[in-house]
Structures are given as C-alpha cells and as structure tokens.
Design a protein around this motif. Sequence first.
Motif, PDB file in Angstrom:
ATOM      1  N   TYR A   1      29.103  42.821  46.870  1.00  0.00           N
ATOM      2  CA  TYR A   1      29.016  43.001  48.311  1.00  0.00           C
ATOM      3  C   TYR A   1      28.510  41.711  48.946  1.00  0.00           C
ATOM      4  O   TYR A   1      27.736  40.966  48.338  1.00  0.00           O
ATOM      5  N   THR A   2      28.932  41.455  50.187  1.00  0.00           N
ATOM      6  CA  THR A   2      28.454  40.270  50.901  1.00  0.00           C
ATOM      7  C   THR A   2      27.008  40.482  51.317  1.00  0.00           C
ATOM      8  O   THR A   2      26.559  41.616  51.504  1.00  0.00           O
ATOM      9  N   LYS A   3      26.280  39.388  51.478  1.00  0.00           N
ATOM     10  CA  LYS A   3      24.859  39.497  51.808  1.00  0.00           C
ATOM     11  C   LYS A   3      24.632  39.930  53.249  1.00  0.00           C
ATOM     12  O   LYS A   3      23.791  40.768  53.528  1.00  0.00           O
ATOM     13  N   ARG A   4      25.395  39.349  54.148  1.00  0.00           N
ATOM     14  CA  ARG A   4      25.099  39.565  55.550  1.00  0.00           C
ATOM     15  C   ARG A   4      25.518  40.939  56.070  1.00  0.00           C
ATOM     16  O   ARG A   4      24.744  41.647  56.698  1.00  0.00           O
ATOM     17  N   LEU A   5      26.757  41.325  55.831  1.00  0.00           N
ATOM     18  CA  LEU A   5      27.256  42.583  56.372  1.00  0.00           C
ATOM     19  C   LEU A   5      27.376  43.699  55.343  1.00  0.00           C
ATOM     20  O   LEU A   5      27.626  44.842  55.697  1.00  0.00           O
ATOM     21  N   GLY A   6      27.238  43.377  54.075  1.00  0.00           N
ATOM     22  CA  GLY A   6      27.335  44.391  53.036  1.00  0.00           C
ATOM     23  C   GLY A   6      28.756  44.862  52.793  1.00  0.00           C
ATOM     24  O   GLY A   6      28.963  45.978  52.334  1.00  0.00           O
ATOM     25  N   LEU A   7      29.741  44.002  53.111  1.00  0.00           N
ATOM     26  CA  LEU A   7      31.134  44.363  52.885  1.00  0.00           C
ATOM     27  C   LEU A   7      31.492  44.172  51.418  1.00  0.00           C
ATOM     28  O   LEU A   7      30.985  43.269  50.759  1.00  0.00           O
ATOM     29  N   GLN A   8      32.389  44.999  50.945  1.00  0.00           N
ATOM     30  CA  GLN A   8      32.809  44.908  49.547  1.00  0.00           C
ATOM     31  C   GLN A   8      33.693  43.689  49.344  1.00  0.00           C
ATOM     32  O   GLN A   8      34.586  43.420  50.125  1.00  0.00           O
ATOM     33  N   ARG A   9      33.462  42.942  48.237  1.00  0.00           N
ATOM     34  CA  ARG A   9      34.211  41.719  47.980  1.00  0.00           C
ATOM     35  C   ARG A   9      35.510  41.937  47.227  1.00  0.00           C
ATOM     36  O   ARG A   9      36.330  41.045  47.149  1.00  0.00           O
ATOM     37  N   GLY A  10      35.699  43.047  46.643  1.00  0.00           N
ATOM     38  CA  GLY A  10      36.906  43.305  45.873  1.00  0.00           C
ATOM     39  C   GLY A  10      36.602  44.241  44.723  1.00  0.00           C
ATOM     40  O   GLY A  10      35.612  44.967  44.733  1.00  0.00           O
ATOM     41  N   TRP A  11      37.461  44.202  43.697  1.00  0.00           N
ATOM     42  CA  TRP A  11      37.342  45.115  42.567  1.00  0.00           C
ATOM     43  C   TRP A  11      37.273  44.342  41.258  1.00  0.00           C
ATOM     44  O   TRP A  11      37.759  43.224  41.158  1.00  0.00           O
TER      45      TRP A  11
END
Length: 115
Positions: free
Chosen positions: A56-66
Amino acid sequence: MKSENTPFEGGPLDGRVLPVLVGPTGHPPKWYEVPVPDADGGPPTVYAYERVPYGYTKRLGLQRGWKYAYAPGGRERRELRWPWSKPRSGARGDSGHPEGGNPGPSGQRPDGDAS
C-alpha cells in the motif's frame, strides 16, 4: 489478451516475476496453480499460489498491485452458500424466537398463543 508481470513469493517460484493473464476487471486470478510433472511418471505435483495485495502507498493507503504468495496447504475449496439453501448440519434452524416457530401475520402463533 492483456497480461501483468506478477511477482511470486515462497515455494518453487520464489523471487520470479511471471506474466499472468488478467481478466476483464484487470485483476489476475485469485489462485495460480503450477503443475510439476513427476519424474517417475506418476501424477504431477500441483503448487498453489494465492493472490494477495503487493503493498500500500504511504500517503493515501492505495493498493500498489498484486503478488502471489505460496500456499503450502493447497487451494482452499469454498462451497457456495445461497440464502435459499438448506442450513448446514449444526446450524441454528429456528427463527430466533424464544419458543421457536414463526409468529403469524397477526402476531399470533399457529397454536393460538399470542407473542
């Protein structure tokens, strides 16, 4: 067909990045199975990998992939549970009413007692 380079962790494919076909939603399949033939001519050994979030990204917590993680127990089998299916054995079959049974539309039980 579109493919995505997906890393593998654990098992015989540890550290490899392989192109995996993605479905219509853009996601790779939930399970990836690798059959390895037996040297003696017996049935092949199947290694199972489960799709998990890569990070997950640090700032927004979005998933980076699988990525795929090795599942030594193999693929877990699920049974479909539809709302209209019969309950499994051991499941609670009553309606949650203290005396059991369903109250009728007027709030009375079929035996005539009021709830």
